[in-house]
Design an enzyme around this catalytic site. Structure first.
Site, PDB file in Angstrom:
ATOM      1  N   HIS A 133      27.742  31.465  23.209  1.00 29.17           N
ATOM      2  CA  HIS A 133      27.220  32.815  22.883  1.00 29.17           C
ATOM      3  C   HIS A 133      25.924  33.105  23.815  1.00 29.17           C
ATOM      4  O   HIS A 133      24.872  33.408  23.263  1.00 29.17           O
ATOM      5  CB  HIS A 133      26.645  32.967  21.410  1.00 29.17           C
ATOM      6  N   GLU A 179      40.441  29.976  30.458  1.00 35.26           N
ATOM      7  CA  GLU A 179      39.525  31.050  30.175  1.00 35.26           C
ATOM      8  C   GLU A 179      40.312  32.145  29.612  1.00 35.26           C
ATOM      9  O   GLU A 179      39.654  33.027  28.965  1.00 35.26           O
ATOM     10  CB  GLU A 179      39.084  31.465  31.806  1.00 35.26           C
ATOM     11  N   CYS A 181      36.354  41.085  37.741  1.00 33.95           N
ATOM     12  CA  CYS A 181      35.381  40.195  37.337  1.00 33.95           C
ATOM     13  C   CYS A 181      33.906  40.520  37.722  1.00 33.95           C
ATOM     14  O   CYS A 181      32.923  39.455  37.175  1.00 33.95           O
ATOM     15  CB  CYS A 181      35.930  38.755  37.640  1.00 33.95           C
TER      16      CYS A 181
END
Length: 154
Positions: free
Chosen positions: A78, A130, A37
């Site tokens: 976005h 997530e 991550c």
């Protein structure tokens, strides 16, 4: 979006509103312990916001569903979450854009908006998924009375 069952936030309010929405965003977690991550990657975040209160507004809403979605979607969809230095930080672990911090941040943004509403709704919880197998629930405990001192409805 698939219908999902969310953890229930117990509360004494008469009304509870839940709004589901999603947004696509990239992030990375700037900590050695984050493993993969640490690399820039993206998710389609699935979010559920729970709002509660006792009074409806002049339109008969606790809060308008679209206002909640617009508030979060306009800010995060976005984007590279790390670029939002008001919400997140690469220097403070408590502000890295982890799922936990994203959930808390959404709760704080929603509550800030709700604080301006005349009927005093509160954000009870934010659920952020997530990945298909990983999610976080954030609840801003203890419950805070958002009514101004001396309000007759308190």
């Amino acid at each position: 979006m698939l219908q999902q069952i969310y953890p229930v936030a117990p509360h004494p309010y008469r009304y509870e509103l839940n709004k589901d929405f999603q947004f696509a965003a990239a992030h990375y977690v700037p900590a050695e312990e984050a493993g993969k991550c640490r690399q820039l990657h993206g998710h389609t975040y699935f979010v559920n916001v729970t709002v509660a209160g006792d009074e409806l507004d002049g339109a008969g809403f606790l809060v308008n569903f679209s206002d909640i979605k617009r508030l979060i979607h306009a800010r995060f969809d976005h984007t590279l979450l790390n670029d939002d230095t008001v919400s997140f930080s690469a220097e403070e672990p408590d502000r890295y854009p982890t799922t936990e911090v994203v959930a808390r941040t959404i709760c704080e943004l929603v509550q800030s908006y709700l604080d301006g509403r005349p009927n005093y709704p509160v954000c009870l919880q934010v659920f952020v998924r997530e990945t298909p197998t990983s999610y976080c629930v954030y609840r801003p405990w203890p419950k805070v009375n958002r009514r101004p001192a001396g309000d007759a409805h308190a």
